[in-house]
Design a protein around this motif. Sequence first.
Motif, short mmCIF file in Angstrom:
data_model
loop_
_atom_site.label_atom_id
_atom_site.label_comp_id
_atom_site.label_asym_id
_atom_site.label_seq_id
_atom_site.Cartn_x
_atom_site.Cartn_y
_atom_site.Cartn_z
N SER A 1 23.85 -46.14 9.51
CA SER A 1 25.10 -45.68 8.75
C SER A 1 25.83 -44.56 9.79
CB SER A 1 24.72 -44.71 7.60
OG SER A 1 24.21 -43.72 7.77
N ASP A 2 27.46 -44.49 9.62
CA ASP A 2 28.04 -43.66 10.14
C ASP A 2 27.47 -42.17 10.42
OD1 ASP A 2 29.77 -45.75 11.01
OD2 ASP A 2 31.18 -45.27 9.36
N HIS A 3 26.91 -41.89 9.09
CA HIS A 3 26.16 -40.59 8.92
C HIS A 3 25.16 -40.14 9.92
CE1 HIS A 3 24.91 -36.94 7.02
NE2 HIS A 3 23.70 -37.39 7.08
N ILE B 1 24.67 -41.84 12.83
CA ILE B 1 25.08 -41.86 14.01
C ILE B 1 25.75 -40.67 14.42
CG2 ILE B 1 26.46 -42.88 15.68
CD1 ILE B 1 24.10 -44.47 15.34
N GLN B 2 26.59 -40.04 13.33
CA GLN B 2 27.15 -38.74 13.65
C GLN B 2 26.07 -37.69 13.79
OE1 GLN B 2 30.17 -38.04 14.35
NE2 GLN B 2 30.84 -40.08 14.12
N GLN B 3 24.88 -37.77 13.10
CA GLN B 3 23.86 -36.78 13.12
C GLN B 3 23.44 -36.57 14.73
OE1 GLN B 3 24.57 -35.02 10.11
NE2 GLN B 3 22.59 -34.40 10.41
N LEU C 1 25.05 -37.70 17.25
CA LEU C 1 26.19 -36.98 18.27
C LEU C 1 26.25 -35.81 18.18
CD1 LEU C 1 28.58 -40.20 17.59
CD2 LEU C 1 27.45 -39.91 19.74
N HIS C 2 26.10 -35.25 16.99
CA HIS C 2 26.20 -33.77 16.57
C HIS C 2 25.03 -32.98 17.43
CE1 HIS C 2 27.12 -30.02 14.73
NE2 HIS C 2 26.07 -29.95 14.35
N GLU D 1 25.86 -33.00 21.09
CA GLU D 1 26.90 -32.24 21.48
C GLU D 1 26.43 -30.70 21.71
OE1 GLU D 1 31.63 -31.61 20.52
OE2 GLU D 1 30.64 -32.72 19.23
N GLN E 1 30.37 -32.35 25.39
CA GLN E 1 31.24 -33.63 26.03
C GLN E 1 31.64 -33.11 27.19
OE1 GLN E 1 33.27 -35.99 23.10
NE2 GLN E 1 32.64 -34.82 21.47
N ASN F 1 32.42 -46.21 20.78
CA ASN F 1 33.43 -45.34 21.04
C ASN F 1 33.18 -43.93 21.32
OD1 ASN F 1 35.32 -47.45 19.99
ND2 ASN F 1 34.76 -46.79 17.65
N HIS F 2 31.92 -43.60 21.54
CA HIS F 2 31.54 -42.25 21.86
C HIS F 2 31.36 -41.93 23.26
CE1 HIS F 2 31.71 -41.47 17.56
NE2 HIS F 2 31.15 -42.71 17.44
#
Length: 275
Positions: free
Chosen positions: A23-25, A27-29, A31-32, A35, A40, A61-62
Amino acid sequence: MAHRLFEGKEHAASYWKYRIAPSDHLIQQVLHFLEKQEGQPFELAVDVGCGSGQGTVLLANHFASVVGIDVSPAQLEVALGHATAPNVTYRQCVAEELPFSDSSVDLVTAMSAFHWFERPRFLQEAHRVLKPHGCLALLNYTIDMKLNYSGCCSQELNQVCQEFYAALRPYRSPHLGHSSVELYRQALESIPYPDKEWQECVWVNRSMPLSSYIGMVESFSSFQALLRENPQQASQLSRDITQKFLSVMKVTSPEAEVVVGVRYFYLLASKPAGE
Protein backbone atom coordinates in the motif's frame (compact mmCIF):
# COMPACT_ATOMS: atom_id res chain seq x y z
CA MET A 1 21.46 -20.88 -4.56
CA ALA A 2 18.12 -19.10 -4.23
CA HIS A 3 14.99 -21.09 -5.02
CA ARG A 4 13.80 -20.47 -8.57
CA LEU A 5 10.03 -20.32 -8.70
CA PHE A 6 7.31 -18.31 -10.46
CA GLU A 7 9.20 -18.61 -13.76
CA GLY A 8 6.60 -20.03 -16.16
CA LYS A 9 4.89 -17.63 -18.55
CA GLU A 10 1.38 -18.51 -17.34
CA HIS A 11 2.43 -18.10 -13.72
CA ALA A 12 4.12 -14.78 -14.49
CA ALA A 13 0.93 -13.51 -16.15
CA SER A 14 -1.19 -14.56 -13.15
CA TYR A 15 1.36 -12.93 -10.86
CA TRP A 16 0.76 -9.57 -12.56
CA LYS A 17 -2.99 -10.06 -12.67
CA TYR A 18 -3.59 -11.22 -9.10
CA ARG A 19 -0.67 -10.41 -6.83
CA ILE A 20 -1.05 -7.30 -4.69
CA ALA A 21 1.51 -4.55 -4.25
CA PRO A 22 2.32 -2.83 -0.95
CA SER A 23 0.00 0.00 0.00
CA ASP A 24 0.95 3.67 -0.26
CA HIS A 25 1.17 3.71 3.54
CA LEU A 26 3.80 0.95 3.56
CA ILE A 27 5.86 2.62 0.84
CA GLN A 28 5.70 5.89 2.77
CA GLN A 29 6.99 4.12 5.89
CA VAL A 30 10.00 2.93 3.91
CA LEU A 31 10.64 6.38 2.43
CA HIS A 32 10.25 8.09 5.80
CA PHE A 33 12.81 5.74 7.34
CA LEU A 34 15.24 6.36 4.47
CA GLU A 35 14.79 10.13 4.68
CA LYS A 36 15.52 10.10 8.42
CA GLN A 37 18.75 8.21 7.81
CA GLU A 38 20.04 9.64 4.55
CA GLY A 39 18.01 12.67 3.55
CA GLN A 40 16.92 13.59 0.03
CA PRO A 41 17.39 13.52 -2.90
CA PHE A 42 16.99 9.79 -3.43
CA GLU A 43 19.04 8.64 -6.40
CA LEU A 44 18.93 4.85 -6.90
CA ALA A 45 16.52 2.19 -5.64
CA VAL A 46 16.95 -1.49 -6.44
CA ASP A 47 13.95 -3.81 -6.10
CA VAL A 48 15.27 -7.37 -5.83
CA GLY A 49 13.01 -10.27 -6.73
CA CYS A 50 10.76 -7.76 -8.44
CA GLY A 51 8.62 -10.33 -10.25
CA SER A 52 6.30 -8.60 -12.69
CA GLY A 53 7.07 -5.18 -11.21
CA GLN A 54 3.97 -4.24 -9.20
CA GLY A 55 6.09 -2.98 -6.30
CA THR A 56 8.94 -1.64 -8.42
CA VAL A 57 6.79 0.97 -10.14
CA LEU A 58 5.66 2.37 -6.78
CA LEU A 59 9.17 3.72 -6.24
CA ALA A 60 9.36 5.58 -9.56
CA ASN A 61 8.08 8.93 -8.27
CA HIS A 62 10.57 9.02 -5.42
CA PHE A 63 13.93 8.11 -7.00
CA ALA A 64 15.93 9.40 -9.95
CA SER A 65 16.38 5.78 -11.05
CA VAL A 66 14.74 2.48 -10.09
CA VAL A 67 16.02 -0.93 -11.19
CA GLY A 68 13.95 -4.08 -10.84
CA ILE A 69 15.98 -7.29 -10.51
CA ASP A 70 14.64 -10.80 -11.06
CA VAL A 71 16.00 -14.20 -12.06
CA SER A 72 12.98 -15.05 -14.23
CA PRO A 73 12.88 -13.92 -17.90
CA ALA A 74 9.12 -14.57 -17.99
CA GLN A 75 8.48 -12.29 -15.01
CA LEU A 76 10.66 -9.56 -16.48
CA GLU A 77 8.90 -9.86 -19.82
CA VAL A 78 5.59 -9.13 -18.07
CA ALA A 79 7.19 -6.24 -16.14
CA LEU A 80 8.54 -4.71 -19.34
CA GLY A 81 5.16 -5.12 -21.00
CA HIS A 82 3.62 -2.89 -18.34
CA ALA A 83 6.52 -0.44 -18.00
CA THR A 84 5.57 3.21 -18.40
CA ALA A 85 7.87 5.23 -16.12
CA PRO A 86 11.03 6.32 -18.01
CA ASN A 87 13.22 6.04 -14.90
CA VAL A 88 12.38 2.36 -14.23
CA THR A 89 14.48 -0.37 -15.84
CA TYR A 90 14.75 -4.13 -15.33
CA ARG A 91 17.68 -6.53 -15.28
CA GLN A 92 17.94 -10.30 -15.05
CA CYS A 93 20.27 -11.63 -12.38
CA VAL A 94 20.26 -13.52 -9.10
CA ALA A 95 19.62 -11.74 -5.82
CA GLU A 96 22.98 -12.78 -4.37
CA GLU A 97 25.06 -11.15 -7.15
CA LEU A 98 23.76 -7.64 -7.73
CA PRO A 99 25.26 -5.77 -10.72
CA PHE A 100 26.02 -2.57 -8.83
CA SER A 101 29.24 -1.11 -7.50
CA ASP A 102 30.07 -0.83 -3.80
CA SER A 103 28.22 1.87 -1.85
CA SER A 104 26.14 3.01 -4.83
CA VAL A 105 22.51 2.29 -3.90
CA ASP A 106 20.23 4.35 -1.67
CA LEU A 107 17.53 1.72 -1.14
CA VAL A 108 17.50 -2.05 -1.59
CA THR A 109 14.01 -3.53 -1.36
CA ALA A 110 12.64 -7.04 -1.58
CA MET A 111 8.85 -7.18 -1.61
CA SER A 112 7.52 -10.67 -0.92
CA ALA A 113 10.75 -12.19 -2.22
CA PHE A 114 13.46 -12.27 0.46
CA HIS A 115 12.31 -15.65 1.83
CA TRP A 116 13.25 -17.30 -1.49
CA PHE A 117 16.81 -15.95 -1.54
CA GLU A 118 19.95 -17.52 -0.16
CA ARG A 119 19.43 -15.17 2.72
CA PRO A 120 22.90 -14.70 4.33
CA ARG A 121 24.50 -14.13 0.91
CA PHE A 122 21.82 -11.65 -0.11
CA LEU A 123 22.22 -9.68 3.12
CA GLN A 124 25.97 -9.48 2.53
CA GLU A 125 25.38 -8.31 -1.03
CA ALA A 126 22.84 -5.70 0.06
CA HIS A 127 25.37 -4.42 2.59
CA ARG A 128 28.00 -4.17 -0.15
CA VAL A 129 25.93 -2.11 -2.59
CA LEU A 130 24.22 0.18 -0.07
CA LYS A 131 25.59 3.65 0.48
CA PRO A 132 26.42 4.65 4.05
CA HIS A 133 23.02 5.52 5.58
CA GLY A 134 21.35 3.69 2.70
CA CYS A 135 18.52 1.40 3.68
CA LEU A 136 17.40 -2.18 3.28
CA ALA A 137 13.63 -2.76 3.25
CA LEU A 138 12.21 -6.30 3.38
CA LEU A 139 8.41 -6.44 3.10
CA ASN A 140 6.07 -9.40 3.00
CA TYR A 141 2.54 -10.50 3.86
CA THR A 142 1.18 -13.67 5.39
CA ILE A 143 -1.11 -16.17 3.69
CA ASP A 144 -3.69 -15.93 6.48
CA MET A 145 -5.77 -13.26 4.76
CA LYS A 146 -9.30 -12.55 5.96
CA LEU A 147 -12.40 -11.89 3.88
CA ASN A 148 -15.39 -9.70 4.54
CA TYR A 149 -18.62 -9.44 2.54
CA SER A 150 -21.51 -7.14 3.40
CA GLY A 151 -24.43 -8.98 4.95
CA CYS A 152 -22.41 -12.15 5.40
CA CYS A 153 -21.13 -13.79 8.58
CA SER A 154 -17.37 -13.09 8.63
CA GLN A 155 -16.72 -16.10 10.84
CA GLU A 156 -18.27 -18.50 8.32
CA LEU A 157 -16.48 -16.83 5.44
CA ASN A 158 -13.13 -17.08 7.13
CA GLN A 159 -13.70 -20.70 8.08
CA VAL A 160 -13.68 -21.35 4.33
CA CYS A 161 -10.45 -19.32 4.04
CA GLN A 162 -8.87 -21.47 6.73
CA GLU A 163 -9.99 -24.61 4.93
CA PHE A 164 -8.29 -23.34 1.77
CA TYR A 165 -5.05 -22.56 3.59
CA ALA A 166 -5.08 -25.89 5.46
CA ALA A 167 -5.43 -27.83 2.20
CA LEU A 168 -2.32 -26.08 0.86
CA ARG A 169 -0.19 -26.35 4.01
CA PRO A 170 1.28 -29.79 3.12
CA TYR A 171 2.63 -28.24 -0.09
CA ARG A 172 4.48 -25.39 1.63
CA SER A 173 8.16 -25.33 0.67
CA PRO A 174 10.51 -26.60 3.41
CA HIS A 175 12.76 -23.64 2.50
CA LEU A 176 10.21 -21.36 4.19
CA GLY A 177 10.24 -23.20 7.49
CA HIS A 178 7.23 -23.06 9.79
CA SER A 179 6.74 -19.30 9.61
CA SER A 180 7.81 -16.65 7.10
CA VAL A 181 7.50 -14.04 9.85
CA GLU A 182 10.08 -15.96 11.85
CA LEU A 183 12.49 -15.98 8.90
CA TYR A 184 12.31 -12.21 8.67
CA ARG A 185 12.67 -11.82 12.42
CA GLN A 186 15.81 -13.95 12.28
CA ALA A 187 17.14 -11.70 9.53
CA LEU A 188 16.44 -8.67 11.71
CA GLU A 189 18.50 -10.19 14.52
CA SER A 190 21.35 -11.12 12.17
CA ILE A 191 21.76 -7.62 10.69
CA PRO A 192 24.33 -5.79 12.85
CA TYR A 193 23.07 -2.28 12.09
CA PRO A 194 22.11 -0.13 15.09
CA ASP A 195 19.28 1.64 13.25
CA LYS A 196 16.56 -0.91 12.54
CA GLU A 197 12.78 -0.98 12.57
CA TRP A 198 10.44 -3.98 12.78
CA GLN A 199 6.69 -4.08 12.32
CA GLU A 200 4.92 -7.42 12.53
CA CYS A 201 1.26 -6.62 12.04
CA VAL A 202 0.02 -4.03 9.56
CA TRP A 203 -3.44 -4.86 8.20
CA VAL A 204 -4.30 -3.50 4.76
CA ASN A 205 -7.78 -3.90 3.26
CA ARG A 206 -8.16 -4.52 -0.46
CA SER A 207 -11.44 -4.64 -2.37
CA MET A 208 -11.49 -7.16 -5.22
CA PRO A 209 -13.74 -9.74 -6.88
CA LEU A 210 -13.84 -13.10 -5.13
CA SER A 211 -12.31 -14.58 -8.31
CA SER A 212 -9.25 -12.34 -7.86
CA TYR A 213 -8.79 -13.51 -4.28
CA ILE A 214 -8.94 -17.12 -5.51
CA GLY A 215 -6.49 -16.26 -8.31
CA MET A 216 -4.10 -14.70 -5.81
CA VAL A 217 -4.06 -17.81 -3.62
CA GLU A 218 -3.61 -19.93 -6.74
CA SER A 219 -0.47 -17.91 -7.54
CA PHE A 220 1.13 -18.86 -4.21
CA SER A 221 3.96 -21.39 -4.24
CA SER A 222 2.00 -23.97 -2.22
CA PHE A 223 -0.89 -24.05 -4.70
CA GLN A 224 1.57 -24.16 -7.60
CA ALA A 225 3.30 -27.14 -5.96
CA LEU A 226 -0.06 -28.92 -5.72
CA LEU A 227 -0.82 -27.98 -9.33
CA ARG A 228 2.44 -29.55 -10.52
CA GLU A 229 1.85 -32.71 -8.47
CA ASN A 230 -1.84 -33.20 -9.17
CA PRO A 231 -3.49 -30.73 -11.58
CA GLN A 232 -6.90 -32.35 -11.22
CA GLN A 233 -6.82 -32.13 -7.43
CA ALA A 234 -5.71 -28.49 -7.58
CA SER A 235 -8.52 -27.55 -9.96
CA GLN A 236 -11.07 -29.42 -7.86
CA LEU A 237 -9.89 -27.67 -4.71
CA SER A 238 -10.36 -24.24 -6.35
CA ARG A 239 -13.83 -25.17 -7.59
CA ASP A 240 -14.91 -26.56 -4.22
CA ILE A 241 -13.60 -23.57 -2.25
CA THR A 242 -15.19 -21.11 -4.69
CA GLN A 243 -18.53 -22.87 -4.37
CA LYS A 244 -18.33 -22.80 -0.58
CA PHE A 245 -17.62 -19.06 -0.65
CA LEU A 246 -20.57 -18.44 -2.97
CA SER A 247 -22.84 -20.49 -0.72
CA VAL A 248 -21.83 -18.58 2.42
CA MET A 249 -22.12 -15.23 0.61
CA LYS A 250 -25.47 -16.27 -0.94
CA VAL A 251 -24.41 -15.11 -4.40
CA THR A 252 -23.98 -16.92 -7.70
CA SER A 253 -21.16 -14.97 -9.31
CA PRO A 254 -17.47 -15.17 -8.30
CA GLU A 255 -17.20 -11.57 -9.52
CA ALA A 256 -18.94 -10.41 -6.33
CA GLU A 257 -16.69 -7.86 -4.56
CA VAL A 258 -15.15 -8.88 -1.26
CA VAL A 259 -12.82 -7.00 1.08
CA VAL A 260 -9.59 -8.89 1.67
CA GLY A 261 -7.63 -8.09 4.83
CA VAL A 262 -3.92 -8.62 4.24
CA ARG A 263 -1.46 -8.78 7.13
CA TYR A 264 1.90 -7.23 6.21
CA PHE A 265 5.13 -7.22 8.15
CA TYR A 266 8.40 -5.48 7.36
CA LEU A 267 12.02 -4.97 8.33
CA LEU A 268 13.90 -1.71 7.76
CA ALA A 269 17.62 -1.29 8.43
CA SER A 270 20.10 1.51 7.73
CA LYS A 271 23.74 0.81 6.89
CA PRO A 272 26.00 2.74 9.27
CA ALA A 273 28.51 5.29 8.01
CA GLY A 274 32.04 4.01 7.65
CA GLU A 275 31.04 0.48 6.63
